[in-house]
Write a protein that holds these residues in place. Structure first.
Motif, PDB file in Angstrom:
ATOM      1  N   GLU A 195       0.839  -1.202   0.000  1.00 54.83           N
ATOM      2  CA  GLU A 195       0.000   0.000   0.000  1.00 54.83           C
ATOM      3  C   GLU A 195       0.870   1.245   0.000  1.00 54.83           C
ATOM      4  OE1 GLU A 195      -3.715   2.125   0.226  1.00 54.83           O
ATOM      5  OE2 GLU A 195      -3.323  -0.016  -0.040  1.00 54.83           O
ATOM      6  N   ASP A 196       0.651   2.125  -0.987  1.00 59.43           N
ATOM      7  CA  ASP A 196       1.356   3.403  -1.072  1.00 59.43           C
ATOM      8  C   ASP A 196       0.661   4.388  -0.133  1.00 59.43           C
ATOM      9  OD1 ASP A 196       2.450   5.850  -1.743  1.00 59.43           O
ATOM     10  OD2 ASP A 196       2.254   5.580  -3.905  1.00 59.43           O
ATOM     11  N   ALA A 197       1.369   4.860   0.888  1.00 60.70           N
ATOM     12  CA  ALA A 197       0.755   5.746   1.875  1.00 60.70           C
ATOM     13  C   ALA A 197       0.375   7.102   1.290  1.00 60.70           C
ATOM     14  CB  ALA A 197       1.711   5.952   3.056  1.00 60.70           C
ATOM     15  N   GLN A 198       0.935   7.440   0.128  1.00 60.13           N
ATOM     16  CA  GLN A 198       0.614   8.728  -0.506  1.00 60.13           C
ATOM     17  C   GLN A 198      -0.573   8.629  -1.452  1.00 60.13           C
ATOM     18  OE1 GLN A 198       3.819   8.535   1.482  1.00 60.13           O
ATOM     19  NE2 GLN A 198       4.168   7.544  -0.500  1.00 60.13           N
ATOM     20  N   GLU A 199      -1.114   7.432  -1.624  1.00 60.96           N
ATOM     21  CA  GLU A 199      -2.173   7.223  -2.610  1.00 60.96           C
ATOM     22  C   GLU A 199      -3.421   8.053  -2.290  1.00 60.96           C
ATOM     23  OE1 GLU A 199      -3.926   5.810  -6.033  1.00 60.96           O
ATOM     24  OE2 GLU A 199      -1.843   5.661  -5.376  1.00 60.96           O
ATOM     25  N   ARG A 200      -3.636   8.370  -1.020  1.00 59.29           N
ATOM     26  CA  ARG A 200      -4.813   9.138  -0.634  1.00 59.29           C
ATOM     27  C   ARG A 200      -4.834  10.527  -1.274  1.00 59.29           C
ATOM     28  NH1 ARG A 200      -4.080  12.165   4.685  1.00 59.29           N
ATOM     29  NH2 ARG A 200      -6.305  11.818   4.903  1.00 59.29           N
ATOM     30  N   TYR A 201      -3.653  11.010  -1.701  1.00 64.08           N
ATOM     31  CA  TYR A 201      -3.576  12.333  -2.316  1.00 64.08           C
ATOM     32  C   TYR A 201      -3.671  12.275  -3.846  1.00 64.08           C
ATOM     33  CZ  TYR A 201      -1.855  13.554   2.330  1.00 64.08           C
ATOM     34  OH  TYR A 201      -1.722  13.726   3.682  1.00 64.08           O
ATOM     35  N   ALA A 202      -3.692  11.090  -4.399  1.00 64.38           N
ATOM     36  CA  ALA A 202      -3.709  10.950  -5.858  1.00 64.38           C
ATOM     37  C   ALA A 202      -5.066  11.352  -6.423  1.00 64.38           C
ATOM     38  CB  ALA A 202      -3.377   9.524  -6.254  1.00 64.38           C
ATOM     39  N   ALA A 203      -5.051  12.073  -7.539  1.00 68.12           N
ATOM     40  CA  ALA A 203      -6.301  12.461  -8.191  1.00 68.12           C
ATOM     41  C   ALA A 203      -7.033  11.243  -8.730  1.00 68.12           C
ATOM     42  CB  ALA A 203      -6.010  13.455  -9.316  1.00 68.12           C
ATOM     43  N   LYS A 204      -6.267  10.267  -9.205  1.00 65.90           N
ATOM     44  CA  LYS A 204      -6.835   9.018  -9.707  1.00 65.90           C
ATOM     45  C   LYS A 204      -6.255   7.880  -8.891  1.00 65.90           C
ATOM     46  CE  LYS A 204      -7.531   6.311 -13.933  1.00 65.90           C
ATOM     47  NZ  LYS A 204      -7.227   6.202 -15.382  1.00 65.90           N
ATOM     48  N   LYS A 205      -7.089   7.233  -8.094  1.00 64.39           N
ATOM     49  CA  LYS A 205      -6.637   6.187  -7.189  1.00 64.39           C
ATOM     50  C   LYS A 205      -6.258   4.919  -7.958  1.00 64.39           C
ATOM     51  CE  LYS A 205      -7.450   8.462  -3.325  1.00 64.39           C
ATOM     52  NZ  LYS A 205      -7.777   9.768  -3.898  1.00 64.39           N
ATOM     53  N   ALA A 206      -5.155   4.312  -7.539  1.00 67.16           N
ATOM     54  CA  ALA A 206      -4.712   3.052  -8.139  1.00 67.16           C
ATOM     55  C   ALA A 206      -4.850   1.939  -7.108  1.00 67.16           C
ATOM     56  CB  ALA A 206      -3.250   3.162  -8.591  1.00 67.16           C
ATOM     57  N   ALA A 207      -5.114   0.737  -7.582  1.00 67.60           N
ATOM     58  CA  ALA A 207      -5.238  -0.405  -6.678  1.00 67.60           C
ATOM     59  C   ALA A 207      -3.869  -0.722  -6.086  1.00 67.60           C
ATOM     60  CB  ALA A 207      -5.777  -1.610  -7.436  1.00 67.60           C
ATOM     61  N   PRO A 208      -3.831  -1.178  -4.823  1.00 68.18           N
ATOM     62  CA  PRO A 208      -2.544  -1.554  -4.225  1.00 68.18           C
ATOM     63  C   PRO A 208      -1.878  -2.672  -5.023  1.00 68.18           C
ATOM     64  CG  PRO A 208      -4.267  -1.436  -2.552  1.00 68.18           C
ATOM     65  CD  PRO A 208      -4.949  -1.351  -3.884  1.00 68.18           C
ATOM     66  N   LEU A 209      -0.545  -2.640  -5.044  1.00 70.11           N
ATOM     67  CA  LEU A 209       0.222  -3.705  -5.677  1.00 70.11           C
ATOM     68  C   LEU A 209       0.102  -4.976  -4.858  1.00 70.11           C
ATOM     69  CD1 LEU A 209       2.449  -4.627  -7.739  1.00 70.11           C
ATOM     70  CD2 LEU A 209       4.120  -3.814  -6.060  1.00 70.11           C
TER      71      LEU A 209
END
Length: 260
Positions: A195-209
């Motif tokens: 889980e990328d901890a910065q993903e919450r700030y992404a405009a387009k969310k990506a699924a965890p690796l």
């Protein structure tokens, strides 16, 4: 200990869910040699590493570079997070850990190796299912390098995610090697969620690796962006002493990935 009550087989390699996962987050991953301590935040969160529910544990500890184990007492225990001040008396690589934590006991329905958790008193097992209880056991780890890195502390006997490559030498685009072990033995085909901890700030969310361990229990992770990452894996197995009890082991490892 609960892990001693597990059968060697069968193991259910559950697809981990990141909801309210345990994590440890130091204020510094590589403090310089003059710094006498680090402060570590311990909490449960939904992958973002922002504290939500404070973690409690009876076995807080740090494994020093010389292999000795130092018991830790929380410096502060708040509603959202627990804080540890970890002394750094030696130069080298430390493992900071919650140790195994016994969590909640939940009712579930079992069919084969499929577990369905029951929600509320009205939710009952279907005729093809067996009523069981599932005991949660969690462990969270993080590594801190004081000054220069040293050999990694030996893996604990507990179920956990243990780095193979130097965790302080993790860079974007490079392979990070970890192992999933139980009682010192590799767990094959364990699913590791990254889980990328910065993903919450992404405009387009990506699924965890998601990566899967090989026959040696090893998984390879490559991060495309610098920042903090939480690795999580979960294995469920029946108790050796109680056919109506399953143990659900969850382990996490927090990593800092640096830019090239």
């Amino acid at each position: 200990m609960l892990r001693k009550a597990l059968l060697l087989a069968p193991l259910l390699l559950a697809a981990p869910a990141m909801a309210h996962s345990p994590y440890l987050k130091p204020n510094m991953f590589t403090p310089d040699a003059k710094r006498p301590h680090v402060t570590v935040e311990a909490s449960f969160a939904e992958g973002s590493l922002n504290p939500d529910v404070a973690m409690k544990a009876d076995k807080w500890h740090a494994v020093a570079p010389d292999g000795t184990t130092v018991a830790l007492t929380p410096a502060a225990a708040l509603k959202d997070a627990t804080y540890l001040e970890v002394p750094l008396a030696q130069s080298g690589t430390y493992r900071i850990s919650s140790g195994e934590r016994t969590g909640r006991l939940a009712k579930a329905a079992l069919q084969g190796t499929n577990i369905r958790f029951l929600e509320g008193a009205e939710d009952k097992p279907w005729p093809s299912e067996k009523l069981i209880e599932v005991q949660s056991v969690t462990r969270a780890d993080v590594y801190v390098v004081h000054g220069k890195p040293s050999a990694l502390p030996a893996p604990a006997a507990d179920f956990g995610i243990y780095p193979v490559s130097d965790p302080s030498d993790a860079y974007t685009g490079e392979v990070i090697r970890v192992k999933v072990l139980r009682d010192g033995k590799p767990v094959k085909d364990a699913r590791v969620i990254v889980e990328d901890a910065q993903e919450r700030y992404a405009a387009k969310k990506a699924a965890p690796l998601e990566v899967v361990t090989d026959a040696e229990g090893e998984a390879h992770v490559t991060a495309g962006a610098a920042g903090l990452y939480l690795l999580l894996t979960r294995v469920r197995a029946p108790s050796a002493t109680n056919p109506n009890l399953w143990i659900s082991n969850t382990a996490t490892l927090t990593l800092e990935v640096l830019p090239q």
